[in-house]
Scaffold this active site. Structure first.
Site, PDB file in Angstrom:
ATOM      1  N   HIS A  14       0.843  -1.196   0.000  1.00  0.00           N
ATOM      2  CA  HIS A  14       0.000   0.000   0.000  1.00  0.00           C
ATOM      3  C   HIS A  14       0.880   1.248   0.000  1.00  0.00           C
ATOM      4  O   HIS A  14       1.642   1.490   0.932  1.00  0.00           O
ATOM      5  CB  HIS A  14      -0.923   0.018   1.224  1.00  0.00           C
ATOM      6  N   HIS A  27      -1.652   5.708  11.167  1.00  0.00           N
ATOM      7  CA  HIS A  27      -0.421   6.471  11.186  1.00  0.00           C
ATOM      8  C   HIS A  27      -0.542   7.680  12.104  1.00  0.00           C
ATOM      9  O   HIS A  27      -1.639   8.174  12.357  1.00  0.00           O
ATOM     10  CB  HIS A  27      -0.014   6.906   9.776  1.00  0.00           C
ATOM     11  N   ASP A  78      -0.643  18.720   9.330  1.00  0.00           N
ATOM     12  CA  ASP A  78      -2.092  18.616   9.448  1.00  0.00           C
ATOM     13  C   ASP A  78      -2.635  18.042   8.142  1.00  0.00           C
ATOM     14  O   ASP A  78      -2.096  18.304   7.065  1.00  0.00           O
ATOM     15  CB  ASP A  78      -2.718  19.990   9.697  1.00  0.00           C
ATOM     16  N   HIS A  84      -4.362   8.069  13.589  1.00  0.00           N
ATOM     17  CA  HIS A  84      -5.654   7.956  12.906  1.00  0.00           C
ATOM     18  C   HIS A  84      -5.508   6.975  11.750  1.00  0.00           C
ATOM     19  O   HIS A  84      -4.410   6.527  11.427  1.00  0.00           O
ATOM     20  CB  HIS A  84      -6.157   9.317  12.426  1.00  0.00           C
TER      21      HIS A  84
END
Length: 374
Positions: free
Chosen positions: A249, A286, A292, A322
């Site tokens: 991925h 991660h 941000d 998240h």
């Protein structure tokens, strides 16, 4: 000369290849610096890194439904900033009709993404038609206006005091992802010629966040020719051919489309899902410690998120782990879906973003709880 401290090693029960062959019963989390461009470590956890029971304070993830912000405005300079910092301002502009004035942004380049609808852009360089899914990069201080008979909803991302560039493509070569020959520029065509006139014309100019006015006794979009390598460019997401691997991925940075000095813009487009049974099949958990992350959802089924639909925005400040929602994670690992159909625009900023008051009425307050399994 500066070099990162580097000593790659494996400790405990871990895989040596990131995102592949996770130890049974573990959840991988990547901790990285400089977005996905710097040094990183993959942890293997016994529980999902997003398994919090409560979350509060300025670090909490947030989601907004911009479909609720439906006020049309006659001028893109009137569109309020939704979030931003010293390096960028993010706005959403809805418009229908024919702009009767011109605008310039003297504060930086503007990136327009046509989320819905389209229209005809007339600018210093000529005429350019925009349709749904188009990016249009407008160099700083370009005079322009839009005609949109059917209406348009446009995500606007300003590179404040900066310019947009193309990402380096390295060993895959200049033609990967999209060939630069796919970039269209405005034309001095019949439509441009027919808009020329001697009527008094107003230009509204943004400078240092304020709007100034200039009035000409004629229409200043009167070019009879130009040459050079500075001009607005247009690219549709359908012309992006993503890098892929069936065995690994790839990080979001592989999908970079536009690059400024303090942020990048990536485009996620439909692609096959990794087929190797040993490989992760969706974005890994991660902790992006320096950037941000903002995602604008354009269309499709967003395979790592539940209860998200087109026109929504999610905001993940740097500093917390998240990743995919539990249901999406389970579906992906079962390989129930073989390809994605999502289209989304990601803005990763090196400096913290402020969320402005214009977003308050559009927020989904329960977003931080959406990772709970019960």
């Amino acid at each position: 000369m500066k070099n990162w401290i580097s000593f790659p090693k494996v400790e405990g029960t871990a895989t040596r290849q990131a995102h592949v062959r996770l130890p049974a019963g573990t959840y991988e989390r990547e901790v990285g610096r400089e977005g996905f461009f710097g040094p990183a470590t993959q942890f293997h956890h016994a529980h999902p890194p997003t398994g919090w029971t409560s979350f509060d304070g300025p670090l909490r993830p947030r989601a907004f439904d911009l479909n609720k912000a439906d006020q049309p405005l006659d001028c893109p300079l009137s569109a309020p900033s939704l979030m931003g910092n010293a390096a960028t301002q993010v706005r959403l502009w809805r418009f229908k009709g024919k702009m009767e004035h011109l605008v310039r942004n003297a504060d930086g380049d503007d990136l327009l993404f046509f989320h819905q609808g389209g229209g005809h852009i007339f600018c210093d360089y000529g005429h350019l038609e925009a349709v749904e899914g188009d990016y249009v990069v407008l160099p700083r201080n370009t005079a322009w206006r839009l005609e949109s008979e059917g209406g348009a909803t446009v995500l606007m991302v300003e590179a404040t005091n900066d310019a947009y560039r193309l990402p380096a493509k390295g060993i895959v070569g200049a033609h990967a992802i999209f060939d630069p020959a796919m970039l269209d520029v405005p034309l001095l065509d019949d439509a441009f010629q027919s808009q020329k006139n001697e009527r008094e014309t107003l230009i509204r100019v943004r400078k240092r966040g304020q709007v100034c006015s200039m009035t000409y006794p004629f229409n200043p979009l009167d070019a009879v020719g130009w040459h050079g390598d500075l001009a607005p460019v247009r690219l549709n997401w359908r012309d992006i051919r993503p890098l892929m691997s069936h065995r690994y991925h790839l990080p979001p940075s592989a999908h970079s489309t536009w690059v400024a000095n303090r942020f990048i813009v990536c485009t996620f487009v439909p692609r096959p899902i990794e087929s190797d049974p040993e490989a992760l099949k969706l974005p890994y958990y991660h902790s992006n410690e320096d950037y941000d992350e903002v995602l604008f959802y354009h269309q499709g089924q967003f395979f790592s998120r539940d209860n998200i639909h087109p026109g929504m925005v999610t905001y993940h400040p740097s500093g917390f782990p998240h990743g995919p929602h539990p249901k999406a994670y389970e579906t992906a690992q079962k390989y129930d879906r073989k390809e994605t159909d999502e289209v989304a625009v990601m803005i990763d900023t090196r400096d913290p973003l402020d969320v402005y008051a214009a977003m308050e009425d559009t927020e989904w307050s329960g977003y931080a709880d959406s990772w709970k399994t019960k």
